[in-house]
Write a protein that holds these residues in place. Structure first.
Motif, PDB file in Angstrom:
ATOM      1  N   ALA A  54     -11.480  10.460  35.794  1.00 47.29           N
ATOM      2  CA  ALA A  54     -10.581  11.084  35.707  1.00 47.29           C
ATOM      3  C   ALA A  54     -11.017  12.520  35.544  1.00 47.29           C
ATOM      4  N   SER A  55     -11.922  12.783  34.607  1.00 48.43           N
ATOM      5  CA  SER A  55     -12.579  14.029  34.227  1.00 48.43           C
ATOM      6  C   SER A  55     -13.233  14.597  35.497  1.00 48.43           C
ATOM      7  N   SER A 246      -4.041  19.868  37.426  1.00 47.63           N
ATOM      8  CA  SER A 246      -5.376  19.126  37.607  1.00 47.63           C
ATOM      9  C   SER A 246      -4.996  17.732  37.255  1.00 47.63           C
ATOM     10  N   VAL A 247      -4.175  17.531  36.335  1.00 47.69           N
ATOM     11  CA  VAL A 247      -3.862  16.097  35.909  1.00 47.69           C
ATOM     12  C   VAL A 247      -2.618  15.538  36.761  1.00 47.69           C
ATOM     13  N   LEU A 248      -2.115  16.006  37.658  1.00 49.83           N
ATOM     14  CA  LEU A 248      -0.997  15.399  38.428  1.00 49.83           C
ATOM     15  C   LEU A 248      -1.305  14.190  39.150  1.00 49.83           C
ATOM     16  N   PHE A 249      -2.581  14.355  39.855  1.00 51.83           N
ATOM     17  CA  PHE A 249      -3.105  12.957  40.529  1.00 51.83           C
ATOM     18  C   PHE A 249      -3.276  11.832  39.674  1.00 51.83           C
ATOM     19  N   LEU A 377      -8.929  17.194  27.973  1.00 53.93           N
ATOM     20  CA  LEU A 377      -7.666  16.838  27.274  1.00 53.93           C
ATOM     21  C   LEU A 377      -7.470  15.321  27.718  1.00 53.93           C
ATOM     22  N   VAL A 378      -7.571  14.891  28.952  1.00 53.18           N
ATOM     23  CA  VAL A 378      -7.153  13.596  29.670  1.00 53.18           C
ATOM     24  C   VAL A 378      -8.329  12.560  29.136  1.00 53.18           C
ATOM     25  N   PRO A 384       0.672  13.857  31.236  1.00 49.93           N
ATOM     26  CA  PRO A 384       1.741  14.793  30.714  1.00 49.93           C
ATOM     27  C   PRO A 384       1.431  15.510  29.440  1.00 49.93           C
ATOM     28  N   VAL A 385       1.057  14.835  28.361  1.00 49.47           N
ATOM     29  CA  VAL A 385       0.837  15.536  27.228  1.00 49.47           C
ATOM     30  C   VAL A 385      -0.376  16.640  27.229  1.00 49.47           C
ATOM     31  N   ALA A 386      -1.412  16.399  27.934  1.00 44.40           N
ATOM     32  CA  ALA A 386      -2.278  17.385  28.466  1.00 44.40           C
ATOM     33  C   ALA A 386      -1.757  18.517  28.971  1.00 44.40           C
TER      34      ALA A 386
END
Length: 412
Positions: A54-55, A246-249, A377-378, A384-386
């Protein structure tokens, strides 16, 4: 004596923009559509065939923006010194060659994550050169009064590409794999470059032929209050936006366990919204005292956050996800057209390339910072929080813009 009748006072103007701009528009229509395939194909290739974490996926999403810090200032100087069109089609050719190299390595089994990351950075270098030259080239092809219309038409082209490209790309990647999607993008760069190479020379060419120091662009932005506000707000907003993108995927595919095709349909919904936003920008928001384009910036971030939280708030969150992505696209397109037009009109003549380079260096240079922050953050919280952690930066960007005065001579 026969008298010639005076011209009618209401003779209509020519409805079409100049041919040099139409050539540019045609080339962008081709290349922008293909680029949307890569938007889906690269992270999917990394996640499924290269086993990226994920990172790593978050870092990869910002890799194309890293070169903005180094390439963009040089590109701005080149755009002020030389004919901008060769810069445009040569950057297309370079990106075509890079994608072909990635495809060959993938087919031969020689592609790994860091090679893909490096290729993404080189693609970003080509994009930085192209976009910086493009922003200076558009005013060469049209009259100042036509800038909002021209920028709006370019935004429509990009929006249509964003509407159809990601959905088609998501389906293509899901059905046939990411390598084929990269091949389509490579062909689109070839087509876009060919269109620019065959263009007619613009009637309005403002490229400077004297000295063009890179630092002069930074000095002008620091001195000029409206330009300084536009650059500062763009930098802060892009950082917050990139954390969310960036965190959408991760949020949709990994945490919500939805198909990668939904990501494509989400970006397509954003593209449909962008068509509406670009159209609206031609009718609203152009006056010097108008602030609707400023509030659109805050609305776009709120909609993007809502998209990320869709599957947390609602069990079957797909309709909410698509609706909020549509609003995000509408708001950000409306803002981008007016922000760009104001930068083009406020920059001193002969410095447009370097002023735009300063914007891209700082505003786009913040994007890899956003990706790195998202990657951090992830590891400690949900996607979502990130995104919510970085969202206040968008509110600050809106406040900076709202307090400025942007005099371009438009009273409407």
């Amino acid at each position: 004596m026969t008298q010639t009748a005076p011209p009618h006072p209401h003779t209509p103007t020519v409805p079409h923009l100049p041919s040099a701009f139409r050539t540019l528009l045609a080339g962008e229509a081709v290349s922008a559509a293909g680029s949307q395939f890569t938007l889906i194909a690269v992270p999917f290739l990394a996640a499924t065939e290269l086993d990226a974490s994920a990172s790593q996926l978050a870092l990869l999403s910002g890799a194309q923006f890293l070169p903005a810090l180094l390439v963009t200032p040089i590109a701005g100087k080149l755009a002020d010194l030389h004919d901008r069109a060769p810069l445009l089609y040569l950057s297309h050719l370079a990106r075509f060659a890079l994608l072909v190299a990635v495809i060959v390595l993938a087919e031969l089994g020689g592609l790994d994550y860091w090679t893909l990351f490096a290729a993404s950075m080189l693609l970003g270098a080509g994009t930085a050169l192209f976009d910086t030259a493009l922003l200076a080239y558009v005013p060469d092809t049209v009259e100042p009064a036509e800038l909002t219309k021209a920028n709006g038409q370019l935004a429509v082209v990009y929006a249509v590409a964003q509407s159809a490209g990601p959905a088609a790309g998501g389906l293509l990647v899901s059905g046939l794999g990411p390598v084929l999607a990269l091949g389509v993008d490579a062909l689109s760069y070839a087509g876009g470059g060919a269109a620019l190479r065959l263009r007619r020379r613009p009637a309005r060419h403002k490229a400077a032929r004297g000295a063009a120091r890179i630092r002069d662009g930074f000095t002008e932005v620091l001195r000029n209050d409206p330009l300084r506000r536009l650059v500062s707000a763009g930098t802060l907003f892009n950082l917050a936006e990139q954390v969310a993108l960036s965190v959408l995927f991760v949020a949709v595919v990994r945490e919500a366990d939805r198909s990668v095709a939904l990501i494509g349909f989400g970006f397509s919904a954003a593209g449909l919204g962008s068509v509406a936003g670009a159209w609206a920008s031609r009718r609203f928001g152009g006056g010097d005292g108008d602030r609707s384009w400023v509030w659109a910036l805050a609305l776009s971030q709120a909609a993007l956050l809502a998209a990320l939280w869709s599957f947390t708030w609602v069990r079957h969150g797909e309709p909410l996800f698509l609706a909020t992505m549509l609003v995000y696209g509408l708001a950000i397109a409306f803002y981008n057209v007016h922000s760009l037009t104001r930068r083009q009109k406020l920059a001193p003549e002969g410095m447009l390339g370097r002023v735009n380079a300063v914007y891209r260096t700082l505003a786009y240079g913040s994007i890899p910072v956003g990706s790195a922050l998202a990657a951090l953050l992830v590891t400690v919280t949900t996607a979502p929080v990130a995104a919510a952690v970085a969202a206040p930066l968008s509110l600050l960007a809106t406040a900076i813009l709202a307090r400025g005065t942007y005099t371009t001579g438009n009273a409407e």
